[in-house]
Enzyme design. Sequence first.
Site, mmCIF file in Angstrom:
data_model
loop_
_atom_site.group_PDB
_atom_site.id
_atom_site.type_symbol
_atom_site.label_atom_id
_atom_site.label_comp_id
_atom_site.label_asym_id
_atom_site.label_seq_id
_atom_site.Cartn_x
_atom_site.Cartn_y
_atom_site.Cartn_z
ATOM 1 N N ILE A 1 18.081 7.529 73.282
ATOM 2 C CA ILE A 1 16.704 7.980 73.472
ATOM 3 C C ILE A 1 16.372 7.961 74.953
ATOM 4 O O ILE A 1 16.258 6.896 75.577
ATOM 5 C CB ILE A 1 15.720 7.094 72.675
ATOM 6 C CG1 ILE A 1 16.155 6.999 71.209
ATOM 7 C CG2 ILE A 1 14.311 7.653 72.816
ATOM 8 C CD1 ILE A 1 16.349 8.339 70.525
ATOM 9 N N GLN B 1 44.384 34.627 97.353
ATOM 10 C CA GLN B 1 44.043 35.416 96.166
ATOM 11 C C GLN B 1 43.632 34.540 94.985
ATOM 12 O O GLN B 1 42.664 34.851 94.278
ATOM 13 C CB GLN B 1 45.235 36.301 95.778
ATOM 14 C CG GLN B 1 45.510 37.418 96.776
ATOM 15 C CD GLN B 1 46.709 38.253 96.386
ATOM 16 O OE1 GLN B 1 47.358 38.011 95.378
ATOM 17 N NE2 GLN B 1 47.010 39.270 97.187
ATOM 18 N N GLU C 1 20.923 17.715 71.884
ATOM 19 C CA GLU C 1 20.151 18.880 71.402
ATOM 20 C C GLU C 1 21.043 19.853 70.631
ATOM 21 O O GLU C 1 20.821 21.068 70.655
ATOM 22 C CB GLU C 1 19.446 19.628 72.550
ATOM 23 C CG GLU C 1 18.806 18.761 73.591
ATOM 24 C CD GLU C 1 17.633 17.960 73.077
ATOM 25 O OE1 GLU C 1 17.330 18.051 71.874
ATOM 26 O OE2 GLU C 1 17.039 17.228 73.874
#
Length: 393
Positions: A165, A281, A365
Amino acid sequence: MTGVPDLLDFDELLTDDERAVRDRVRAFVDARVRPDIADWYDRAEFPVALIPELAELGVLGMHLTGYGCPARSAVEYGLAAMELEAGDSGLRTFVSVQGSLAMSAIHKHGSEEQKQHWLPRMARGEVIGCFGLTEPQSGSDPSSMTTFARREGDTWVINGAKRWIGLASIAHIAIVWAQTDDGVRGFIVPTETAGFVATPIAPKMSMRASIQCDITLTDVRVPADAQLPEARGLRGPFSCLNEARYGIGWGVIGAARDSYETALRYSLSRVQFNTPIAGFQLTQQKLVDMAIEIEKAQLVALRLGRLKDAGKLQPHQISVAKLSNTRAAIAIARESRTILGGNGVAAEYSPMRHAANLESVRTYEGTDEVHTLVLGAHITGIPAFRPSAEGAA
């Protein structure tokens, strides 16, 4: 040249006001976060002293209207989240927990009295909130929560435990979700209430400049009017989670961009075999691939922002950004570290810190797996998991 090349003229898609918000938050991060974030992260310290400044910046409850809230657009909030996370995921997480979770819960589901009492002070940073949903044995499946609120006359008595939390040890109030005889309901619980204990989780390998806690609730007694009257079932917390997930879709781009910019600057100054490594490159391929992914992520986030401002945003569309943009951001942070070589593990360079933080962002989430199955269910019409009927909405 440094910075992300605006390959697709992304800035032209923003209004003057949107660019102004972005630039103001970026300037704040440059001045107040970048000089100290490596030290805060190393010492596992959240910069509490910045809270009044974040309130002054107007990012607490930024997208909410009325009750002293800034009432900015969804796109403006997204751009602010992106700039905050370019500083550190912990900073954006603070703003998200305060505004998109705790304040949104009151704004969406609270009584008029609750809104008037709490929201103005939360927007000013005088009251900090946290959001107690996840439990030690209940993460992706909140319908299995065991925290229970029992009605006793004019009070509620809450018993249970919550885990991971954010902000709980510095919060003044907690939005606690609990089972009741009438289903899942939400409660505003002052953290000074007897029986409420928040313990920071440590040590952590991620989100070190942030606060996550275990909460125990032992016979926590609150008055009847502590209940959020408009929150019934899992639709209550899920509506708040969607607000937070939307911000994550933008925020992770900031972590990716900062990682990229760090690698680009380094590659232009680091000379090997008598030439900057940016001239090789393989390095250019890495830089091009990262720049393109950042541009794509910005376009996804902006599309969601425009839909949200038009009142048309759907939950599965939020899953697209949470899944795709976070996944891309982690890959960019890791690739940026390779350009830095051995120096990439030094705290003065941000990509490894961002990569570690993003592992947490990837999980909270909604995990990759959950958002994949949300999208799979939307595409096929066949749920591959069995959430509650309320939680699927």
